[in-house]
Design a protein around this motif. Structure first.
Motif, short mmCIF file in Angstrom:
data_model
loop_
_atom_site.label_atom_id
_atom_site.label_comp_id
_atom_site.label_asym_id
_atom_site.label_seq_id
_atom_site.Cartn_x
_atom_site.Cartn_y
_atom_site.Cartn_z
N GLU A 1 126.50 164.97 50.73
CA GLU A 1 127.19 165.31 51.98
C GLU A 1 126.53 166.50 52.67
O GLU A 1 126.44 166.55 53.89
N LYS A 2 126.07 167.46 51.86
CA LYS A 2 125.38 168.61 52.43
C LYS A 2 124.09 168.17 53.12
O LYS A 2 123.77 168.62 54.23
N ALA A 3 123.36 167.28 52.46
CA ALA A 3 122.12 166.76 53.06
C ALA A 3 122.43 165.99 54.33
O ALA A 3 121.67 166.03 55.31
N GLY A 4 123.57 165.27 54.34
CA GLY A 4 123.96 164.52 55.54
C GLY A 4 124.23 165.43 56.72
O GLY A 4 123.87 165.12 57.86
N GLN A 5 124.85 166.58 56.46
CA GLN A 5 125.10 167.55 57.53
C GLN A 5 123.78 168.09 58.09
O GLN A 5 123.64 168.28 59.30
N ASP A 6 122.83 168.32 57.20
CA ASP A 6 121.52 168.80 57.65
C ASP A 6 120.83 167.76 58.53
O ASP A 6 120.20 168.10 59.53
N VAL A 7 120.98 166.49 58.17
CA VAL A 7 120.38 165.41 58.97
C VAL A 7 121.04 165.34 60.34
O VAL A 7 120.37 165.17 61.37
N LYS A 8 122.37 165.48 60.38
CA LYS A 8 123.08 165.44 61.66
C LYS A 8 122.62 166.57 62.57
O LYS A 8 122.41 166.38 63.78
N GLU A 9 122.47 167.76 61.99
CA GLU A 9 122.01 168.90 62.78
C GLU A 9 120.60 168.66 63.30
O GLU A 9 120.28 168.98 64.46
N SER A 10 119.77 168.09 62.45
CA SER A 10 118.40 167.78 62.87
C SER A 10 118.39 166.75 64.00
O SER A 10 117.60 166.86 64.95
#
Length: 436
Positions: free
Chosen positions: A396-405
Protein backbone atom coordinates in the motif's frame (compact mmCIF):
# COMPACT_ATOMS: atom_id res chain seq x y z
CA UNK A 1 3.19 42.79 -61.34
CA UNK A 2 -0.59 43.10 -60.94
CA UNK A 3 -2.71 40.72 -63.01
CA UNK A 4 -4.38 42.09 -66.12
CA UNK A 5 -8.02 43.18 -65.56
CA UNK A 6 -8.99 40.99 -68.49
CA UNK A 7 -7.62 37.91 -66.77
CA UNK A 8 -9.46 38.50 -63.48
CA UNK A 9 -12.94 37.43 -64.67
CA UNK A 10 -11.62 34.18 -66.12
CA UNK A 11 -9.59 33.46 -62.99
CA UNK A 12 -12.56 34.18 -60.72
CA UNK A 13 -14.87 32.08 -62.82
CA UNK A 14 -12.34 29.26 -62.92
CA UNK A 15 -11.98 29.40 -59.15
CA UNK A 16 -15.73 29.34 -58.70
CA UNK A 17 -16.08 26.38 -61.05
CA UNK A 18 -13.23 24.59 -59.28
CA UNK A 19 -14.85 25.10 -55.90
CA UNK A 20 -18.17 23.76 -57.15
CA UNK A 21 -16.59 20.75 -58.83
CA UNK A 22 -14.14 19.90 -56.05
CA UNK A 23 -16.76 20.09 -53.33
CA UNK A 24 -19.24 18.05 -55.33
CA UNK A 25 -16.58 15.37 -55.93
CA UNK A 26 -15.73 15.37 -52.26
CA UNK A 27 -19.37 14.86 -51.46
CA UNK A 28 -19.54 11.86 -53.75
CA UNK A 29 -16.24 10.13 -53.00
CA UNK A 30 -15.33 10.72 -49.37
CA UNK A 31 -18.54 9.96 -47.55
CA UNK A 32 -20.38 12.46 -45.35
CA UNK A 33 -18.51 15.79 -44.92
CA UNK A 34 -19.00 18.13 -42.02
CA UNK A 35 -22.43 19.74 -41.79
CA UNK A 36 -20.96 23.23 -41.73
CA UNK A 37 -19.04 22.61 -44.98
CA UNK A 38 -22.19 21.41 -46.73
CA UNK A 39 -24.10 24.47 -45.58
CA UNK A 40 -21.31 26.81 -46.70
CA UNK A 41 -21.03 25.09 -50.08
CA UNK A 42 -24.79 25.20 -50.59
CA UNK A 43 -24.82 28.93 -49.82
CA UNK A 44 -21.99 29.56 -52.28
CA UNK A 45 -23.79 27.59 -54.97
CA UNK A 46 -26.96 29.61 -54.53
CA UNK A 47 -25.04 32.89 -54.55
CA UNK A 48 -23.02 31.83 -57.58
CA UNK A 49 -26.09 30.96 -59.66
CA UNK A 50 -27.80 34.14 -58.52
CA UNK A 51 -24.79 36.15 -59.73
CA UNK A 52 -24.66 34.13 -62.95
CA UNK A 53 -28.29 35.08 -63.70
CA UNK A 54 -27.27 38.77 -63.71
CA UNK A 55 -25.02 38.13 -66.70
CA UNK A 56 -26.25 38.51 -70.23
CA UNK A 57 -26.16 35.53 -72.55
CA UNK A 58 -23.17 37.06 -74.35
CA UNK A 59 -21.30 37.54 -71.07
CA UNK A 60 -22.06 33.97 -70.00
CA UNK A 61 -20.90 32.61 -73.35
CA UNK A 62 -17.73 34.71 -73.18
CA UNK A 63 -16.81 33.62 -69.65
CA UNK A 64 -17.53 29.99 -70.45
CA UNK A 65 -15.37 30.15 -73.57
CA UNK A 66 -12.55 31.84 -71.65
CA UNK A 67 -12.73 29.25 -68.84
CA UNK A 68 -12.70 26.34 -71.28
CA UNK A 69 -9.68 27.70 -73.17
CA UNK A 70 -7.75 28.95 -70.17
CA UNK A 71 -4.71 26.83 -71.08
CA UNK A 72 -5.01 27.19 -74.87
CA UNK A 73 -2.04 29.31 -76.03
CA UNK A 74 -3.62 30.17 -79.37
CA UNK A 75 -6.83 31.34 -77.72
CA UNK A 76 -4.98 33.33 -75.08
CA UNK A 77 -3.28 35.34 -77.83
CA UNK A 78 -6.61 36.21 -79.48
CA UNK A 79 -9.05 39.09 -78.87
CA UNK A 80 -11.75 36.96 -77.19
CA UNK A 81 -9.43 36.14 -74.30
CA UNK A 82 -8.75 39.84 -73.70
CA UNK A 83 -12.43 40.80 -73.53
CA UNK A 84 -14.07 41.27 -70.12
CA UNK A 85 -17.48 41.75 -68.53
CA UNK A 86 -18.64 44.84 -66.66
CA UNK A 87 -16.48 45.71 -63.62
CA UNK A 88 -19.53 45.91 -61.36
CA UNK A 89 -20.36 42.29 -62.11
CA UNK A 90 -16.77 41.29 -61.41
CA UNK A 91 -16.91 43.11 -58.08
CA UNK A 92 -20.22 41.38 -57.29
CA UNK A 93 -18.63 37.98 -57.90
CA UNK A 94 -15.73 38.98 -55.66
CA UNK A 95 -18.24 39.59 -52.86
CA UNK A 96 -19.71 36.12 -53.44
CA UNK A 97 -16.25 34.56 -53.05
CA UNK A 98 -15.46 36.71 -50.02
CA UNK A 99 -18.67 35.55 -48.35
CA UNK A 100 -17.74 31.92 -49.04
CA UNK A 101 -14.24 32.32 -47.58
CA UNK A 102 -15.63 34.08 -44.51
CA UNK A 103 -18.04 31.21 -43.91
CA UNK A 104 -15.25 28.68 -44.37
CA UNK A 105 -13.09 30.54 -41.87
CA UNK A 106 -15.89 30.53 -39.29
CA UNK A 107 -16.47 26.82 -39.82
CA UNK A 108 -12.77 26.16 -39.39
CA UNK A 109 -12.72 28.07 -36.10
CA UNK A 110 -15.69 26.11 -34.81
CA UNK A 111 -14.13 22.78 -35.76
CA UNK A 112 -10.83 23.71 -34.14
CA UNK A 113 -12.58 24.69 -30.93
CA UNK A 114 -14.38 21.35 -30.94
CA UNK A 115 -11.08 19.51 -31.44
CA UNK A 116 -9.31 21.37 -28.65
CA UNK A 117 -7.87 18.88 -26.10
CA UNK A 118 -9.30 18.57 -22.63
CA UNK A 119 -6.36 19.66 -20.51
CA UNK A 120 -8.02 18.36 -17.36
CA UNK A 121 -8.52 14.86 -18.78
CA UNK A 122 -5.48 13.39 -17.04
CA UNK A 123 -6.52 14.80 -13.69
CA UNK A 124 -10.07 13.55 -14.15
CA UNK A 125 -8.79 10.12 -15.15
CA UNK A 126 -6.44 9.94 -12.20
CA UNK A 127 -9.25 10.99 -9.87
CA UNK A 128 -11.58 8.21 -10.95
CA UNK A 129 -12.07 5.38 -8.46
CA UNK A 130 -13.07 2.61 -10.80
CA UNK A 131 -10.65 -0.20 -10.03
CA UNK A 132 -9.48 -1.80 -6.82
CA UNK A 133 -5.79 -2.67 -6.95
CA UNK A 134 -5.79 -3.99 -3.38
CA UNK A 135 -4.48 -7.38 -2.29
CA UNK A 136 -6.40 -10.27 -0.81
CA UNK A 137 -5.00 -12.74 1.69
CA UNK A 138 -5.31 -16.51 1.47
CA UNK A 139 -3.87 -19.07 3.85
CA UNK A 140 -3.50 -22.53 2.30
CA UNK A 141 -3.08 -25.61 4.48
CA UNK A 142 -0.31 -28.00 3.47
CA UNK A 143 -0.76 -31.51 4.84
CA UNK A 144 2.84 -32.69 5.02
CA UNK A 145 1.83 -36.10 6.39
CA UNK A 146 -0.41 -36.58 3.35
CA UNK A 147 2.55 -35.66 1.12
CA UNK A 148 4.73 -38.21 2.88
CA UNK A 149 2.05 -40.92 2.64
CA UNK A 150 1.65 -40.32 -1.07
CA UNK A 151 5.42 -40.40 -1.68
CA UNK A 152 5.86 -43.59 0.36
CA UNK A 153 2.87 -45.41 -1.17
CA UNK A 154 3.89 -44.38 -4.70
CA UNK A 155 7.39 -45.74 -4.15
CA UNK A 156 6.06 -49.06 -2.81
CA UNK A 157 3.61 -49.39 -5.71
CA UNK A 158 6.39 -48.78 -8.23
CA UNK A 159 8.62 -51.39 -6.57
CA UNK A 160 5.79 -53.95 -6.50
CA UNK A 161 5.01 -53.30 -10.16
CA UNK A 162 8.62 -54.04 -11.12
CA UNK A 163 8.27 -57.41 -9.39
CA UNK A 164 4.99 -58.13 -11.17
CA UNK A 165 2.94 -57.62 -8.02
CA UNK A 166 0.31 -55.14 -6.87
CA UNK A 167 0.64 -53.03 -3.76
CA UNK A 168 -2.73 -52.07 -2.21
CA UNK A 169 -3.91 -48.49 -2.33
CA UNK A 170 -3.69 -47.37 1.30
CA UNK A 171 -5.15 -43.86 1.25
CA UNK A 172 -6.64 -43.08 4.70
CA UNK A 173 -9.30 -40.70 3.33
CA UNK A 174 -12.63 -41.74 4.88
CA UNK A 175 -16.22 -40.98 3.93
CA UNK A 176 -19.67 -41.88 5.26
CA UNK A 177 -21.33 -44.61 3.18
CA UNK A 178 -24.87 -45.99 3.31
CA UNK A 179 -25.24 -49.79 3.10
CA UNK A 180 -28.45 -51.62 2.23
CA UNK A 181 -29.93 -53.10 5.43
CA UNK A 182 -33.44 -54.18 4.52
CA UNK A 183 -34.80 -57.63 5.37
CA UNK A 184 -33.19 -59.09 2.27
CA UNK A 185 -29.66 -57.88 3.13
CA UNK A 186 -29.68 -57.79 6.94
CA UNK A 187 -28.76 -61.44 7.57
CA UNK A 188 -25.95 -61.25 5.04
CA UNK A 189 -24.60 -58.11 6.75
CA UNK A 190 -24.53 -59.87 10.13
CA UNK A 191 -22.71 -62.91 8.73
CA UNK A 192 -20.23 -60.70 6.91
CA UNK A 193 -19.43 -58.76 10.08
CA UNK A 194 -18.86 -61.94 12.07
CA UNK A 195 -16.50 -63.23 9.40
CA UNK A 196 -14.63 -59.91 9.34
CA UNK A 197 -14.16 -60.01 13.10
CA UNK A 198 -12.76 -63.51 12.79
CA UNK A 199 -10.38 -62.64 9.95
CA UNK A 200 -9.24 -59.37 11.52
CA UNK A 201 -7.70 -60.97 14.57
CA UNK A 202 -4.07 -60.05 14.79
CA UNK A 203 -4.60 -56.63 13.24
CA UNK A 204 -4.63 -54.11 16.06
CA UNK A 205 -6.50 -51.39 14.14
CA UNK A 206 -9.11 -53.83 12.85
CA UNK A 207 -9.73 -55.31 16.29
CA UNK A 208 -10.33 -51.83 17.69
CA UNK A 209 -12.59 -50.92 14.78
CA UNK A 210 -14.83 -54.01 15.01
CA UNK A 211 -14.86 -54.34 18.80
CA UNK A 212 -17.93 -52.17 19.47
CA UNK A 213 -19.33 -52.31 15.95
CA UNK A 214 -22.72 -53.90 15.32
CA UNK A 215 -25.28 -54.13 12.53
CA UNK A 216 -28.50 -52.10 13.12
CA UNK A 217 -31.84 -53.89 13.12
CA UNK A 218 -33.30 -54.84 9.75
CA UNK A 219 -34.85 -51.82 8.02
CA UNK A 220 -32.85 -49.25 10.00
CA UNK A 221 -30.29 -46.97 8.36
CA UNK A 222 -26.89 -48.55 8.15
CA UNK A 223 -24.16 -45.96 7.63
CA UNK A 224 -20.51 -46.55 8.19
CA UNK A 225 -17.41 -44.38 7.96
CA UNK A 226 -15.01 -46.22 5.69
CA UNK A 227 -11.86 -45.51 3.68
CA UNK A 228 -13.00 -44.45 0.23
CA UNK A 229 -10.53 -46.59 -1.74
CA UNK A 230 -11.48 -49.67 0.29
CA UNK A 231 -15.21 -49.11 -0.19
CA UNK A 232 -14.78 -48.64 -3.96
CA UNK A 233 -12.68 -51.79 -4.23
CA UNK A 234 -15.23 -53.79 -2.25
CA UNK A 235 -17.93 -52.45 -4.55
CA UNK A 236 -16.01 -53.65 -7.61
CA UNK A 237 -15.66 -57.15 -6.16
CA UNK A 238 -19.32 -57.19 -5.13
CA UNK A 239 -20.31 -56.52 -8.73
CA UNK A 240 -18.08 -59.35 -9.89
CA UNK A 241 -19.82 -61.76 -7.50
CA UNK A 242 -23.23 -60.57 -8.68
CA UNK A 243 -22.23 -61.30 -12.27
CA UNK A 244 -20.94 -64.69 -11.15
CA UNK A 245 -24.27 -65.47 -9.49
CA UNK A 246 -26.24 -64.39 -12.56
CA UNK A 247 -24.12 -66.67 -14.74
CA UNK A 248 -24.75 -69.56 -12.31
CA UNK A 249 -28.53 -68.99 -12.45
CA UNK A 250 -28.58 -69.55 -16.22
CA UNK A 251 -27.58 -73.21 -15.86
CA UNK A 252 -29.21 -74.05 -12.52
CA UNK A 253 -32.60 -74.03 -10.90
CA UNK A 254 -33.78 -71.31 -8.56
CA UNK A 255 -33.29 -73.45 -5.46
CA UNK A 256 -29.78 -74.44 -6.56
CA UNK A 257 -28.90 -70.80 -7.22
CA UNK A 258 -30.19 -69.78 -3.78
CA UNK A 259 -28.21 -72.53 -2.13
CA UNK A 260 -25.11 -71.50 -4.06
CA UNK A 261 -25.54 -67.82 -3.13
CA UNK A 262 -25.97 -68.53 0.60
CA UNK A 263 -23.31 -71.19 0.71
CA UNK A 264 -20.27 -71.46 -1.50
CA UNK A 265 -20.50 -67.98 -3.04
CA UNK A 266 -21.06 -66.28 0.29
CA UNK A 267 -18.11 -68.08 1.84
CA UNK A 268 -15.96 -67.02 -1.08
CA UNK A 269 -17.19 -63.43 -0.81
CA UNK A 270 -16.54 -63.21 2.93
CA UNK A 271 -13.06 -64.64 2.46
CA UNK A 272 -12.30 -62.12 -0.29
CA UNK A 273 -13.71 -59.34 1.85
CA UNK A 274 -11.48 -60.26 4.76
CA UNK A 275 -8.44 -60.46 2.48
CA UNK A 276 -9.10 -57.04 0.93
CA UNK A 277 -9.68 -55.37 4.29
CA UNK A 278 -6.65 -57.05 5.83
CA UNK A 279 -4.36 -56.10 2.94
CA UNK A 280 -5.58 -52.52 2.99
CA UNK A 281 -4.95 -51.98 6.70
CA UNK A 282 -1.65 -53.81 6.58
CA UNK A 283 -0.43 -51.52 3.78
CA UNK A 284 -1.81 -48.50 5.58
CA UNK A 285 0.11 -49.41 8.73
CA UNK A 286 3.32 -49.90 6.74
CA UNK A 287 3.00 -46.51 5.08
CA UNK A 288 2.12 -44.77 8.33
CA UNK A 289 5.11 -46.38 10.03
CA UNK A 290 7.48 -45.02 7.38
CA UNK A 291 5.87 -41.58 7.61
CA UNK A 292 6.54 -41.57 11.36
CA UNK A 293 10.12 -42.73 10.86
CA UNK A 294 10.70 -40.01 8.27
CA UNK A 295 9.59 -37.31 10.70
CA UNK A 296 11.75 -38.80 13.44
CA UNK A 297 14.72 -38.74 11.09
CA UNK A 298 14.45 -34.99 10.45
CA UNK A 299 13.68 -34.27 14.09
CA UNK A 300 16.81 -36.14 15.18
CA UNK A 301 19.11 -33.51 13.70
CA UNK A 302 21.58 -32.14 16.26
CA UNK A 303 23.45 -28.89 16.48
CA UNK A 304 27.15 -29.29 15.68
CA UNK A 305 28.86 -26.01 16.52
CA UNK A 306 32.36 -25.71 15.12
CA UNK A 307 32.05 -28.73 12.83
CA UNK A 308 31.95 -28.70 9.04
CA UNK A 309 30.41 -30.97 6.44
CA UNK A 310 33.87 -32.44 5.88
CA UNK A 311 33.86 -33.66 9.49
CA UNK A 312 30.49 -35.35 8.93
CA UNK A 313 31.72 -37.12 5.78
CA UNK A 314 34.84 -38.36 7.59
CA UNK A 315 32.68 -39.73 10.40
CA UNK A 316 30.44 -41.55 7.91
CA UNK A 317 33.47 -42.97 6.10
CA UNK A 318 34.80 -44.24 9.39
CA UNK A 319 31.61 -46.24 10.01
CA UNK A 320 31.23 -47.60 6.46
CA UNK A 321 33.69 -50.54 6.80
CA UNK A 322 31.50 -51.97 9.56
CA UNK A 323 28.61 -52.30 7.10
CA UNK A 324 30.43 -53.18 3.89
CA UNK A 325 32.26 -56.34 2.82
CA UNK A 326 34.35 -54.52 0.22
CA UNK A 327 37.08 -51.96 0.98
CA UNK A 328 35.97 -48.32 1.19
CA UNK A 329 37.77 -46.02 -1.31
CA UNK A 330 39.70 -43.08 0.11
CA UNK A 331 38.08 -39.66 0.23
CA UNK A 332 39.01 -37.03 -2.34
CA UNK A 333 41.09 -34.35 -0.66
CA UNK A 334 39.87 -31.60 -2.98
CA UNK A 335 36.25 -32.46 -2.17
CA UNK A 336 37.02 -32.45 1.55
CA UNK A 337 38.65 -29.03 1.20
CA UNK A 338 35.46 -27.66 -0.36
CA UNK A 339 33.24 -29.27 2.28
CA UNK A 340 35.45 -27.90 5.04
CA UNK A 341 34.28 -24.42 4.05
CA UNK A 342 30.64 -25.24 4.84
CA UNK A 343 29.32 -25.52 8.41
CA UNK A 344 27.65 -28.77 9.43
CA UNK A 345 24.54 -26.94 10.63
CA UNK A 346 23.41 -24.22 8.22
CA UNK A 347 21.54 -21.36 9.81
CA UNK A 348 17.85 -21.49 8.90
CA UNK A 349 18.00 -25.15 7.89
CA UNK A 350 18.31 -26.75 11.31
CA UNK A 351 15.28 -29.00 11.89
CA UNK A 352 13.50 -27.37 8.96
CA UNK A 353 9.74 -27.50 9.41
CA UNK A 354 9.25 -28.91 5.91
CA UNK A 355 10.76 -32.14 7.21
CA UNK A 356 9.47 -32.09 10.79
CA UNK A 357 5.96 -30.58 10.71
CA UNK A 358 2.75 -32.54 10.21
CA UNK A 359 0.90 -29.54 8.77
CA UNK A 360 2.11 -26.20 7.45
CA UNK A 361 0.34 -23.06 6.25
CA UNK A 362 1.20 -21.20 3.08
CA UNK A 363 0.57 -17.46 3.10
CA UNK A 364 -0.35 -16.00 -0.29
CA UNK A 365 -1.24 -12.53 -1.56
CA UNK A 366 -3.65 -12.32 -4.51
CA UNK A 367 -3.76 -9.16 -6.61
CA UNK A 368 -6.74 -7.79 -8.53
CA UNK A 369 -5.69 -9.69 -11.67
CA UNK A 370 -5.66 -13.08 -9.92
CA UNK A 371 -1.88 -13.39 -9.71
CA UNK A 372 -0.63 -15.16 -6.58
CA UNK A 373 2.48 -14.25 -4.62
CA UNK A 374 3.97 -16.68 -2.10
CA UNK A 375 4.89 -14.83 1.09
CA UNK A 376 6.17 -17.80 3.06
CA UNK A 377 5.34 -21.15 4.67
CA UNK A 378 4.59 -21.15 8.40
CA UNK A 379 3.74 -23.56 11.19
CA UNK A 380 0.52 -21.81 12.26
CA UNK A 381 -2.12 -19.58 10.71
CA UNK A 382 -1.31 -16.56 12.88
CA UNK A 383 2.21 -16.30 11.49
CA UNK A 384 0.82 -16.64 7.96
CA UNK A 385 -1.61 -13.76 8.59
CA UNK A 386 1.14 -11.60 10.09
CA UNK A 387 3.27 -12.15 6.99
CA UNK A 388 0.46 -10.92 4.75
CA UNK A 389 -0.23 -7.87 6.93
CA UNK A 390 3.42 -6.83 6.80
CA UNK A 391 3.66 -7.37 3.05
CA UNK A 392 0.37 -5.61 2.37
CA UNK A 393 1.53 -2.60 4.37
CA UNK A 394 4.58 -2.24 2.13
CA UNK A 395 2.42 -2.78 -0.96
CA UNK A 396 0.00 0.00 0.00
CA UNK A 397 2.89 2.34 0.74
CA UNK A 398 4.38 1.62 -2.68
CA UNK A 399 0.95 2.24 -4.22
CA UNK A 400 0.80 5.70 -2.67
CA UNK A 401 4.23 6.47 -4.09
CA UNK A 402 3.04 5.40 -7.54
CA UNK A 403 -0.06 7.61 -7.27
CA UNK A 404 2.06 10.59 -6.32
CA UNK A 405 4.38 9.88 -9.22
CA UNK A 406 1.40 9.69 -11.59
CA UNK A 407 0.11 13.05 -10.37
CA UNK A 408 3.48 14.66 -11.04
CA UNK A 409 3.59 13.05 -14.47
CA UNK A 410 0.08 14.33 -15.24
CA UNK A 411 1.08 17.87 -14.31
CA UNK A 412 4.12 17.62 -16.56
CA UNK A 413 1.99 16.39 -19.46
CA UNK A 414 -0.52 19.19 -18.92
CA UNK A 415 2.27 21.76 -19.02
CA UNK A 416 3.59 20.32 -22.29
CA UNK A 417 0.11 20.33 -23.82
CA UNK A 418 -0.43 23.93 -22.76
CA UNK A 419 2.89 24.89 -24.34
CA UNK A 420 1.92 23.13 -27.56
CA UNK A 421 -1.42 24.94 -27.57
CA UNK A 422 0.37 28.29 -27.31
CA UNK A 423 2.34 27.38 -30.43
CA UNK A 424 -0.85 26.34 -32.23
CA UNK A 425 -2.52 29.63 -31.30
CA UNK A 426 0.44 31.63 -32.64
CA UNK A 427 0.40 29.76 -35.95
CA UNK A 428 -3.37 30.18 -36.26
CA UNK A 429 -3.10 33.90 -35.59
CA UNK A 430 -0.39 34.24 -38.22
CA UNK A 431 -2.55 32.43 -40.79
CA UNK A 432 -5.54 34.63 -40.07
CA UNK A 433 -3.43 37.76 -40.46
CA UNK A 434 -2.05 36.45 -43.74
CA UNK A 435 -5.58 36.03 -45.13
CA UNK A 436 -6.50 39.67 -44.46
Amino acid sequence: MAPSPRLVPAALLGMGAYLLVSHSQSFVTTGTPARQSRMAMRGFKDDFYAWKDTLSKDDQALLLKQAQNEFNKKFRSGDDFKKTVDQEKIAAFGKVLQKFFDNEREDYKKEESMRAPDYQALQKRAGQVGYDFGLKSETVEIDRDADRRWATASRKMAMAEKEGKEYPDSSPLEELFAIANDAEHHDNNVKTLEKLKEDSKGFKDLDAMFKDFSIPAAGEDFKVMMPRVLFEKLGDYANQYKEKLEAYKKDHSESEAESYANGELQEEWVKTLGTLVGEYYEARQEVEKEVTQLKKFFRSQKEMPGKTKADIVKQIWKELPKWSDSPVPPLDEEMLADLAKEPASVKGEFKHNWGTAEKLYKSEAIDSFGNRYLLGVFEDTKDAEKAFDAWNKEYEKAGQDVKESMKNWAKQQEAELAEEQDSVDRIRKALEEARR
